[in-house]
Write an enzyme that holds these catalytic residues in place. Structure first.
Site, mmCIF file in Angstrom:
data_model
loop_
_atom_site.group_PDB
_atom_site.id
_atom_site.type_symbol
_atom_site.label_atom_id
_atom_site.label_comp_id
_atom_site.label_asym_id
_atom_site.label_seq_id
_atom_site.Cartn_x
_atom_site.Cartn_y
_atom_site.Cartn_z
ATOM 1 N N ARG A 51 -121.950 32.808 -16.252
ATOM 2 C CA ARG A 51 -120.649 33.441 -16.062
ATOM 3 C C ARG A 51 -120.788 34.966 -15.966
ATOM 4 N NH1 ARG A 51 -118.294 33.550 -20.244
ATOM 5 N NH2 ARG A 51 -119.675 32.455 -21.670
ATOM 6 N N LYS A 60 -113.837 27.421 -16.674
ATOM 7 C CA LYS A 60 -113.440 28.377 -17.695
ATOM 8 C C LYS A 60 -112.194 29.163 -17.286
ATOM 9 C CE LYS A 60 -116.429 27.422 -20.860
ATOM 10 N NZ LYS A 60 -115.964 26.599 -22.006
ATOM 11 N N HIS A 65 -111.882 25.922 -28.236
ATOM 12 C CA HIS A 65 -113.192 25.829 -27.599
ATOM 13 C C HIS A 65 -114.061 24.959 -28.500
ATOM 14 C CE1 HIS A 65 -116.968 27.941 -25.830
ATOM 15 N NE2 HIS A 65 -116.606 26.907 -25.096
ATOM 16 N N SER A 85 -121.309 28.123 -26.132
ATOM 17 C CA SER A 85 -122.353 27.389 -25.419
ATOM 18 C C SER A 85 -123.692 27.589 -26.117
ATOM 19 C CB SER A 85 -122.442 27.876 -23.976
ATOM 20 O OG SER A 85 -121.258 27.606 -23.278
ATOM 21 N N LYS A 115 -122.342 21.819 -29.294
ATOM 22 C CA LYS A 115 -121.084 21.068 -29.175
ATOM 23 C C LYS A 115 -121.293 19.743 -28.453
ATOM 24 C CE LYS A 115 -118.281 23.848 -27.047
ATOM 25 N NZ LYS A 115 -119.343 24.734 -26.585
ATOM 26 N N THR A 116 -121.949 19.800 -27.305
ATOM 27 C CA THR A 116 -122.140 18.584 -26.510
ATOM 28 C C THR A 116 -123.064 17.611 -27.226
ATOM 29 O OG1 THR A 116 -121.787 19.779 -24.441
ATOM 30 C CG2 THR A 116 -122.950 17.689 -24.304
ATOM 31 N N ASP A 127 -116.033 20.012 -24.897
ATOM 32 C CA ASP A 127 -115.928 21.467 -24.772
ATOM 33 C C ASP A 127 -114.537 22.057 -25.006
ATOM 34 O OD1 ASP A 127 -117.255 23.927 -24.242
ATOM 35 O OD2 ASP A 127 -116.392 23.974 -22.249
ATOM 36 N N ARG A 161 -128.008 23.130 -16.008
ATOM 37 C CA ARG A 161 -126.858 22.316 -16.416
ATOM 38 C C ARG A 161 -126.756 21.034 -15.590
ATOM 39 N NH1 ARG A 161 -122.995 24.325 -20.478
ATOM 40 N NH2 ARG A 161 -123.493 26.531 -20.756
#
Length: 532
Positions: free
Chosen positions: A60, A200, A219, A239, A243-244, A258, A324
């Site tokens: 990003r 996002k 988030h 990130s 989390k995942t 997410d 990713r």
């Protein structure tokens, strides 16, 4: 020319987008993969995954993100955290982008953001790249055919990676711009092919809209006990904090990895898919996520592969650390079909501590939970933003500052009220380093983290013995089955205890300095929970 299914009263012309050579509306996955391969945007990999790269930008561009400053947003946007663009500059940028796409082939996806129909956002995404259409089709929620026939977009994203902004003309910082206009309900994305900007941007919009309705935008990932959606848990984190990985437990049902909302009805996933990091991904540690990289239609982004065999190199960082894959939720066998859950019984805050100071898990009081939520201490993972090549300690308020258009206290007070009302237990989990800081210590063992979380979620951890941490004041378990006691006391994992003490004192000072900005806006109980 129009291809595909679309509400005839809501074509691109109704958004001022004219002159496209052809507009492909709501192509399904197979058609998007076919178009992307035919157009040379990437190639078909093993199992039918789509292999692509994003060019110059592999993460990003938060410094190039803007909000149009109008009477509507003047007093509601957190301007210290969001760069402003004037309405005139935005108008020039939009006009130039629309002129740029004339004569081009465009791909349009009409999608939902939000599994709860009461709070969902209807979003139209217009892209130059077929694989961007595939990506966002995975990441948002897909309407039925009947819903498409009556779809009326509330917000529109126009994404033109081939368009270069002019800072002097468009009031931006570089040739790259991500611009949100809350009056026009439009997002413009220019000069970046990084697909994560699409998702996002939608998340940022929801983070602005939902708090005004009393809905907490988070988030976080979320899951619930198998067969019992009421027994839900949420996992906040930036990130790279896990989390995942940690929410995709085979022992629980995945709600999402997410982005979620917490309303008076419970929690709901904003998305319809997952965007998982693949660097060092293995079939042993994360078999289901690994399997998606060989699944038809999965977008595999910025991964190096063998040109002849198409074998993916999961350890190769030559393009980026931020490799990713994007896939629909149904690719995970234990994913929720509804994207809904009850009010969380557990609120977990994931931090990646590059200092090696924090314990692997700690129990927080509600006031301490607010302190750590507003602090948002973690480490930015390598590659997730331009210029980040190794973990960098940072304070990202609400564990998502880049996506927070409102002041952090807005989100903090909403979360505090919901925790108090529904009696959620709160935990801080460190997935970062132990035995020393980054470069000296080692990454927290994932098996230990999973064991600690499982004990927290099934209630057994709360029944054990705890000690008070001398640096942060929270409670740390003394022993947990399957986890070495030495790991639970981070000082014991360091070669020299005095080095740990110095590092801990440094981190405490950073917390105190950062939190000073919130003191005028918080309640007395949170002030009392503040370190020092």
């Amino acid at each position: 020319m129009i291809h595909g299914r679309v509400n005839p009263t809501e074509t691109l012309e109704h958004h001022g987008i004219t002159g496209a050579s052809v507009a492909h509306y709501n192509y399904a996955e197979a058609a998007l993969v076919e178009a992307a391969v035919t157009r040379g945007e990437g190639r078909l990999g093993r199992g039918g995954a789509f292999l692509c790269t994003t060019g110059q930008f592999t993460g990003r561009s938060p410094k190039d993100k803007f909000v149009v400053r109008t009477a509507t947003t003047e007093d509601t946007i957190w301007w210290d955290n969001n760069a402003a663009m004037t309405p005139d500059a935005y108008a020039r940028l939009k006009a130039d982008m629309l002129a740029h796409v004339q004569g081009r082939e465009l791909f349009v996806q009409d999608l939902f953001a939000g599994a709860d129909p009461m709070h969902r956002l209807d979003v139209r995404v217009v892209t130059e790249l077929a694989w961007h259409g595939l990506f966002i089709r995975h990441l948002l929620r897909r309407p039925s055919r009947d819903e498409l026939d009556n779809f009326t977009p509330e917000w529109t994203i126009i994404n033109c990676p081939s368009f270069k902004a002019d800072p002097a003309r468009h009031g931006c910082r570089t040739e790259t711009a991500i611009v949100l206009n809350f009056d026009e309900k439009t997002v413009l994305i220019a000069n970046t092919a990084y697909a994560g900007e699409n998702k996002k941007a939608v998340f940022t919009v929801l983070n602005y809209l939902l708090p005004a309705k009393g809905v907490m935008a988070m988030h976080c990932s979320a899951n619930h006990a198998i067969g019992n959606p009421v027994d839900a848990a949420v996992f906040f984190g930036l990130s790279g904090t896990g989390k995942t990985t940690l929410s995709a437990s085979p022992d629980r049902t995945l709600i999402g990895d997410d982005e979620h909302g917490w309303s008076d009805r419970g929690i709901f996933n904003f998305e319809g898919g997952c965007y998982a990091k693949t660097i060092d991904l293995s079939p042993e540690a994360e078999p289901e996520i690994y399997a998606t990289t060989h699944r038809f239609g999965t977008v595999v982004e910025n991964m190096v592969y063998d040109e002849e065999t198409l074998e993916l190199d999961f350890s190769n960082r030559s393009l980026t650390e931020n490799t990713r894959c994007a896939y629909p939720l149904e690719a995970i066998s234990n994913a929720s079909a509804t994207g809904l859950g009850g009010h969380p019984r557990h609120v977990v805050m994931l931090t990646c501590d590059a200092f090696g100071v924090l314990p692997p898990i700690a129990r927080l009081s509600p006031a301490q939970a607010m302190y750590h939520f507003l602090s948002g201490f973690t480490s930015k993972a390598a590659g997730t933003e331009r210029g980040i090549t190794e973990p960098q300690p940072t304070f990202s308020t609400c564990f998502g500052a880049p996506f927070m258009p409102r002041r952090p206290e807005v989100y903090g007070k909403l979360l505090q009220a919901k925790i108090a009302k529904h009696g959620a237990s709160c935990w801080l989990v460190n997935t970062g380093w132990t035995g020393g800081a980054y470069g000296t210590g080692k990454r927290m063992p994932i098996r230990a983290t999973r064991a600690l979380l499982a004990a927290a979620l099934d209630g057994s951890l709360a029944k054990g013995e705890f000690r008070r941490d001398p640096n942060f004041g929270f409670e740390v378990p003394v022993s947990v089955p399957g986890v070495g006691e030495g790991l639970l006391n981070p000082r014991d994992t360091w070669t020299h205890g005095h080095d740990y003490d110095a590092q801990a004192a440094k981190l405490v000072g950073m917390f105190q300095k950062n939190f000073a900005q919130y003191v005028p806006f918080i309640d007395a109980d949170v002030k009392a929970a503040a370190i020092g």
